[in-house]
Scaffold this motif. Sequence first.
Motif, PDB file in Angstrom:
ATOM      1  N   ILE A 110      -3.804  15.989   0.635  1.00  0.00           N
ATOM      2  CA  ILE A 110      -4.831  15.459   1.548  1.00  0.00           C
ATOM      3  C   ILE A 110      -5.053  13.975   1.299  1.00  0.00           C
ATOM      4  N   LEU A 111      -5.211  13.599   0.039  1.00  0.00           N
ATOM      5  CA  LEU A 111      -5.468  12.195  -0.293  1.00  0.00           C
ATOM      6  C   LEU A 111      -4.317  11.305   0.154  1.00  0.00           C
ATOM      7  N   ILE A 112      -3.095  11.694  -0.193  1.00  0.00           N
ATOM      8  CA  ILE A 112      -1.942  10.863   0.138  1.00  0.00           C
ATOM      9  C   ILE A 112      -1.694  10.846   1.645  1.00  0.00           C
ATOM     10  N   THR A 113      -1.929  11.984   2.308  1.00  0.00           N
ATOM     11  CA  THR A 113      -1.743  12.041   3.759  1.00  0.00           C
ATOM     12  C   THR A 113      -2.700  11.101   4.480  1.00  0.00           C
ATOM     13  N   LEU A 114      -3.948  11.068   4.051  1.00  0.00           N
ATOM     14  CA  LEU A 114      -4.925  10.158   4.656  1.00  0.00           C
ATOM     15  C   LEU A 114      -4.464   8.702   4.522  1.00  0.00           C
ATOM     16  N   ILE A 115      -3.952   8.370   3.342  1.00  0.00           N
ATOM     17  CA  ILE A 115      -3.528   6.983   3.108  1.00  0.00           C
ATOM     18  C   ILE A 115      -2.331   6.634   3.985  1.00  0.00           C
ATOM     19  N   PHE A 116      -1.313   7.544   4.035  1.00  0.00           N
ATOM     20  CA  PHE A 116      -0.116   7.149   4.797  1.00  0.00           C
ATOM     21  C   PHE A 116      -0.350   7.203   6.302  1.00  0.00           C
ATOM     22  N   ILE A 117      -1.283   8.037   6.771  1.00  0.00           N
ATOM     23  CA  ILE A 117      -1.601   8.022   8.203  1.00  0.00           C
ATOM     24  C   ILE A 117      -2.307   6.715   8.569  1.00  0.00           C
ATOM     25  N   ILE A 118      -3.242   6.286   7.719  1.00  0.00           N
ATOM     26  CA  ILE A 118      -3.919   5.002   7.965  1.00  0.00           C
ATOM     27  C   ILE A 118      -2.899   3.867   7.949  1.00  0.00           C
ATOM     28  N   SER A 119      -1.968   3.916   6.985  1.00  0.00           N
ATOM     29  CA  SER A 119      -0.930   2.893   6.897  1.00  0.00           C
ATOM     30  C   SER A 119      -0.040   2.905   8.138  1.00  0.00           C
ATOM     31  N   ALA A 120       0.326   4.108   8.607  1.00  0.00           N
ATOM     32  CA  ALA A 120       1.181   4.208   9.793  1.00  0.00           C
ATOM     33  C   ALA A 120       0.477   3.665  11.030  1.00  0.00           C
ATOM     34  N   ILE A 121      -0.835   3.912  11.123  1.00  0.00           N
ATOM     35  CA  ILE A 121      -1.591   3.428  12.278  1.00  0.00           C
ATOM     36  C   ILE A 121      -1.649   1.903  12.297  1.00  0.00           C
ATOM     37  N   THR A 122      -1.776   1.286  11.126  1.00  0.00           N
ATOM     38  CA  THR A 122      -1.867  -0.180  11.064  1.00  0.00           C
ATOM     39  C   THR A 122      -0.559  -0.856  11.427  1.00  0.00           C
ATOM     40  N   GLY A 123       0.551  -0.126  11.365  1.00  0.00           N
ATOM     41  CA  GLY A 123       1.821  -0.666  11.839  1.00  0.00           C
ATOM     42  C   GLY A 123       2.733  -1.168  10.736  1.00  0.00           C
ATOM     43  N   VAL A 124       3.952  -1.553  11.159  1.00  0.00           N
ATOM     44  CA  VAL A 124       4.983  -1.998  10.228  1.00  0.00           C
ATOM     45  C   VAL A 124       4.597  -3.295   9.544  1.00  0.00           C
ATOM     46  N   TYR A 125       3.960  -4.189  10.280  1.00  0.00           N
ATOM     47  CA  TYR A 125       3.700  -5.530   9.758  1.00  0.00           C
ATOM     48  C   TYR A 125       2.623  -5.538   8.675  1.00  0.00           C
ATOM     49  N   LYS A 126       1.793  -4.527   8.631  1.00  0.00           N
ATOM     50  CA  LYS A 126       0.706  -4.512   7.651  1.00  0.00           C
ATOM     51  C   LYS A 126       0.913  -3.415   6.616  1.00  0.00           C
ATOM     52  N   GLY A 127       0.581  -2.171   6.989  1.00  0.00           N
ATOM     53  CA  GLY A 127       0.555  -1.083   6.015  1.00  0.00           C
ATOM     54  C   GLY A 127       1.863  -0.873   5.276  1.00  0.00           C
TER      55      GLY A 127
END
Length: 495
Positions: free
Chosen positions: A234-251
Motif C-alpha cells: 500500500i505504501l509503495i503503491t501510493l508513492i509510485f502512483i503519485i509519481s506516475a501522475i506527476t509525469g516523466v519529467y518530475k516523479g
Amino acid sequence: MNKWYKDNSVFFWTLVIALCVIVFGAVYSSTLGEIAGQFMSWVSYYFGWLYILSIVAFIGFCVWMAVGKWGNIKLGKEDDKPEFSTFSWLAMLFCGSTGIGLVFWSIAEPLSHYAAPPSGIEPGTMDAIDFSIRTCYLHWGITQWVCFAVVGLGIAYFQFRKGKNAQLSNLLTPLVGEKRTNGWFGKFIDGFSVVVSFAGVATSLGLGVSQICGGIEHLFGISKTQETIMWIIILITLIFIISAITGVYKGIKILSNFNTYLALALLAVAFLVGPKITILNNLTNSVGQHIQYFFKDVFMINAFGDNEWVMNWRVFYYAWFVAWVPFVGMFVARISKGRTIKEFILGVVLVPTLFTVVWLAVFSAIALSAVQGWSIESVQELIASPETAVFIVFSHYPLSKVISVMICVLLGVFFITSADSATYSLSVMTSNGNIVPPTYKKVIWGIVVAAIAYILLSAGSLKPLQTISIAATLPFLIVMIAMMPALVKELKKEK
C-alpha cells in the motif's frame, strides 16, 4: 459510447483479463501453478533453441545498428535535442527496468550456480565459481538489454521520426500494412503485449516486496505476515502512483536520479567492507572468462544430453526478459527522443551491461567469500530463501546493519521506479499510443499491478503467474523477430 469503446477496447479487455487473473490466482493458485508448469515445460523443450538463437540475433542486430550506416540517424526530427541529461537518461532506463531483479539475485544467483551447476561441473569447485560468475554476467548483462533495445529503438524511431503513435503494432506496419495494424491484428498485438507486461511486472515486483519483508524481518524481527506485505505494498503503491501522475519529467526522473546515487553508494560501501583484493581479482578474471567463453555460453544447449539446467535458468531468463520488453521498450523509447541510433544502442545496451558486470563482480565475490568452508548443503539451504540470502551474507561483514538498511531502501525505490515506468507504459499501450495517457488509467493500472502482487504473495507463491507470463512470451518473441526486418525496411527509405 461506440467511439469510447473503439478508443479504449484494448484497455477494457486487458483490464478484464487482469481482473480474471487476480480472481483465478487467488482461488485456484495450485491449479494455475500446474497449468503454468506444464506450459513452460512444453515451450522450453520445443522452443528453447528459438529463444537462444533470437538473443544471438538481437545482439547482432544491435551491433549492426550502432556501427552501420544508419547509426547517425536521429530518433526525432533533425533539430530535436535530448529531453534529459545523459545521467538522468541512463538512470531512468536502468531504474525503470530490471534493476530490482539485479538486487534480488546478485547474491543468490552466484551461490546457486556455485552449489548446483549444470552437469559436467562439480559443485563447490573453482570451475563452478568461474562458471557461476560469467553466467550471471550473461543473464543480467547484454542478453537482457538487447531485448529492450530492439523494441525500444523501433518504437522511438516510428514515434519520433515517423510521427506514429507509441503502439507496438506500428512497428510491423512496413511488413503487414497499415490496414492490418489499424485493425484487429494490431489490437491483438497491443492487447497481448499489455497482458504479458502486467503479469511479468507484477511477479517481479512481488519478488521485491518479498526481499523487503526479508530485510525488515532480519533487521527488526518483524515477521513476514499478510498484514506486513499489505502495508508495504500500500505504501509503495501510493508513492509510485503519485509519481506516475506527476509525469516523466518530475516523479520518475527525480526518483531514478536518487536511486542511482544510492545504488552507487551501496556499491562503494560493499566494496570497502568486502574482500577488496578478492573483488578486484574476481573482476579481472571473470571479465576474461566472460569474453573467452561468450559464444560457447550464449549458444549453450545440449543436442543429446540433459538440458534441465539450460531450460530452468537460461531459457527461463530469456523468456523473462521478453515478458518485460513491451513496457520497458515503451518506456525506454519515451525518454530517448533526440538521441541518435548509435547513442541509443550505446546507452541502452553497453552502459548498463558494464555497470552490471561491476556490480556482480563485487557482490558475487562477497557472497562466494562468505561461504568458503561451508558444505554444499549449507549453501543450498541459504539460497532456498533468496529474499533473505543477501542480508545473511552481509551479516558476516562490517556495517551489516547499515548495508541492510541501504538495500531495503534501494529495493523500495526500485519497486517505485519499476512500477512507475510500468504503469506509464501500460497506460500508453491502452490509450492508442498516446504518450500523455489519462491519469485514471495510470491509477487503475497501478492498483491492478499491486493487487496481483499482493494476492499471489498472500496465496503463498508468485511462481504460477511468473511461469505463465514467461511461457506466454513465445508469440511475442516471434513479433520481436519480425520487428527487425520491419525497421530495416523503413530505414532504407532514409536519405
